[in-house]
Structures are given as C-alpha cells and as structure tokens.
Design an enzyme around this catalytic site. Structure first.
Site, PDB file in Angstrom:
ATOM      1  N   VAL A 103       0.837  -1.215   0.000  1.00  0.00           N
ATOM      2  CA  VAL A 103       0.000   0.000   0.000  1.00  0.00           C
ATOM      3  C   VAL A 103       0.868   1.259   0.000  1.00  0.00           C
ATOM      4  CG1 VAL A 103      -2.018  -1.115   1.039  1.00  0.00           C
ATOM      5  CG2 VAL A 103      -0.239  -0.182   2.544  1.00  0.00           C
ATOM      6  N   HIS A 119      -4.329  -4.317  -2.936  1.00  0.00           N
ATOM      7  CA  HIS A 119      -4.847  -4.092  -1.574  1.00  0.00           C
ATOM      8  C   HIS A 119      -4.999  -2.606  -1.260  1.00  0.00           C
ATOM      9  CE1 HIS A 119      -3.232  -8.341  -0.403  1.00  0.00           C
ATOM     10  NE2 HIS A 119      -4.350  -8.384  -1.120  1.00  0.00           N
ATOM     11  N   CYS A 130     -20.120   6.375   2.915  1.00  0.00           N
ATOM     12  CA  CYS A 130     -20.600   6.452   1.505  1.00  0.00           C
ATOM     13  C   CYS A 130     -19.527   6.025   0.504  1.00  0.00           C
ATOM     14  CB  CYS A 130     -21.080   7.874   1.211  1.00  0.00           C
ATOM     15  SG  CYS A 130     -19.757   9.089   1.055  1.00  0.00           S
ATOM     16  N   THR A 222      13.858 -14.026   0.887  1.00  0.00           N
ATOM     17  CA  THR A 222      14.931 -14.436   1.807  1.00  0.00           C
ATOM     18  C   THR A 222      14.656 -15.827   2.376  1.00  0.00           C
ATOM     19  OG1 THR A 222      13.694 -13.129   3.440  1.00  0.00           O
ATOM     20  CG2 THR A 222      15.703 -12.136   2.560  1.00  0.00           C
ATOM     21  N   ALA A 239      15.835  -8.922  -1.859  1.00  0.00           N
ATOM     22  CA  ALA A 239      15.384  -8.340  -3.140  1.00  0.00           C
ATOM     23  C   ALA A 239      16.403  -7.337  -3.662  1.00  0.00           C
ATOM     24  CB  ALA A 239      14.042  -7.656  -2.923  1.00  0.00           C
TER      25      ALA A 239
END
Ligand code: APR
Length: 256
Positions: A103, A119, A130, A222, A239
């Site tokens: 996010v 997500h 609303c 990992t 990464a």
C-alpha cells in the site's frame, strides 16, 4: 544450469513479464513486513485484527492513527535498489507490469507506471459510510514518536468518518484492478514474485495462475517459498541483492 542462469534465460527470452510484489520488497526501505512486531501504541496488536472494518468501527482513532503512522513511514522511506531495478527493466524493450500487494508508493516513486495495487493505497482514504474518495493533507514532517490516537476526518458529502483506502480482511479486492491483474498474469511469459509470503488469498493465487498459464515463475525471497512446480525458479536472497543482479544481465530486446 543454475537457478540464477535459468532466471536470466527465461527473462531474456520474455516478451511480457509481470512483477508481483509483497512487503518484502519494501523491507530495505525501512518499511516492516506483516510478520514484524508492531511498535508504539499498536505494539502487541495483531495486524490481522487491526486490518478489519470491525476494528475501525470499534476504535476508529486507533486504526486511523495506525494508518497515518504507516503513511508517514512510507513518506520518509525511499525506493530501494529492487524498486529501481524493476523500473529500469521497463526500459529493456519488454512489457513489464507491476502488480503489488503493498500500500506504499515506492514503486511509483522509483519510476514504475501503471502499478496495480491489489490491496489499495495509503494515499487514497475514503468515506467509511458512503465510500466517496477523499483527500487528506500530506503526512506531518514529524509524527508523535509513540504514534497517536487520532480522530478520523469527516466526509465532505455525508459527514461519515474517513477510513484508509486499503482492502481489509473480509473485504473484496477492487474488481477492475483484480481483472486487469489476472489478464496480465495469464498473458505473461515470466512472473517474478518478490518478497511475499504467499499466504493471503486471492492475491496468493497469482504465481500458481502464472504457472498454470505456461509462464516461468521466478521467486525472490529471503526464505524458500518455492512450491516445487516444474517451471518455477527459486532465488533465495534479499530483493535488493538479487533483483539488480538479475536485471543487469537482461539484454535490451529489439522489437522484431
Ligand atoms: N527481500 C526479499 N524478501 C523478503 C525480504 C527481503 N529483504 N525480507 C522479508 N522478505 C520476505 C519474507 O520472507 C516473507 O515471505 O517477504 C515476505 C513478507 O511476507 P508478509 O509480511 O506476509 O507480506 P505479504 O506477503 O506482502 O503479505 C500479503 O497480507 O497482511 C496482509 O494485506 C496484507 O498485503 C498484505 C498481505
């Protein structure tokens, strides 16, 4: 042929690649994963309990404050070498699509475009009543060190409480984004899955869908998260170590 060489070969031959990312790709930017313990006033809380509409209904200030804190953490973080390597891969003459469970906005800030957020995003709150999207000011330069119980702002249309624009447990993923993601996964030659535990469905189904659609799946983690399926390559490592090394060996594809 080593797993790394198999990954280089598959990605070099790919016309279309999808990169599917989870919290692990943002770790080295300083953003914790979901298995890391929470801190501040949210310490000892279970994210799965906090990431629900019920938790927000019961304690809106605790949940709104937690997401403001996370948005603040993301705002002071920088994209890392993994995010940047993916953005540069897009310049290799292949179609590279990014589908993320995260996010934060680190992929976008690294230069990736058209990122599909399954997500939701910290930056797009909406009304709890609303569902109207809402704007809120950027995070403060300094956030109360121990986090804070912060009253959610109100919706400009119905005066309902604003809530984070993320997908909580028990809620559906945004249908249009999910459909776009599935179409990309079904058509790709390679799917690179980076930094995800593969636990939370339906997002966790994406690597399996790629494999069943005939793609090669390169897992970067990992931990060994391989499923043992034939067209899967497991690259164990951070990464920020593995992705830049892999992407640096991918030649520019000349469009024929
Ligand atoms: N490099 C690569 N992988 C890493 C690194 C790193 N430096 N550090 C951790 N990882 C791996 C962990 O081994 C783990 O498999 O990243 C993964 C993070 O797993 P989770 O914390 O479960 O995050 P994620 O898979 O993105 O969670 C999916 O669950 O809580 C919900 O909605 C939330 O989007 C989230 C979803």
């Amino acid at each position: 042929m080593s797993n790394f060489e198999r990954a280089v070969e598959a990605l070099s031959n790919a016309r279309e690649a999808v990169v599917f990312t989870g919290a692990g790709i943002s770790v080295e930017s300083g953003i914790p994963t979901y298995s890391d313990p929470l801190t501040g006033i949210w310490a000892r809380q279970d994210p799965e309990t906090l990431e629900t509409a019920r938790a927000f209904r019961e304690n809106p200030r605790l949940i709104w404050g937690w997401y403001l804190w996370r948005r603040y953490q993301a705002s002071i973080a920088s994209p890392n070498a993994a995010h940047l390597a993916l953005s540069q891969l897009s310049g290799s003459g292949r179609k590279i699509s990014v589908i993320t469970q995260n996010v934060d906005d680190l992929h976008e800030r690294a230069g990736s475009v058209g990122v599909l957020h399954l997500h939701g995003k910290l930056s797009t709150p909406k009304c709890f009543a609303c569902h109207r999207p809402a704007e809120i000011p950027p995070p403060p330069a300094i956030f109360p060190a121990d986090g804070a119980l912060i009253e959610p702002p109100r919706c400009g249309r119905c005066n309902g409480k604003l809530r984070p624009g993320v997908v909580w447990y028990g809620e559906d993923l945004p249908l249009g984004i999910w459909k776009s993601a599935i179409a990309l996964v079904k058509n790709c030659d390679v799917l690179i899955s980076v930094g995800t535990s593969g636990i939370v469905t339906p997002a966790a189904e994406i690597p399996k869908l790629a494999l069943s659609s005939g793609a090669t799946v390169i897992q970067i983690n990992t931990a060994d998260v391989s499923t043992g399926m034939q067209n899967e390559v497991m690259l164990i490592g951070k990464a920020t170590d593995v992705l830049p090394k892999l992407c640096a060996l991918i030649p520019r594809k000349v469009s024929n």
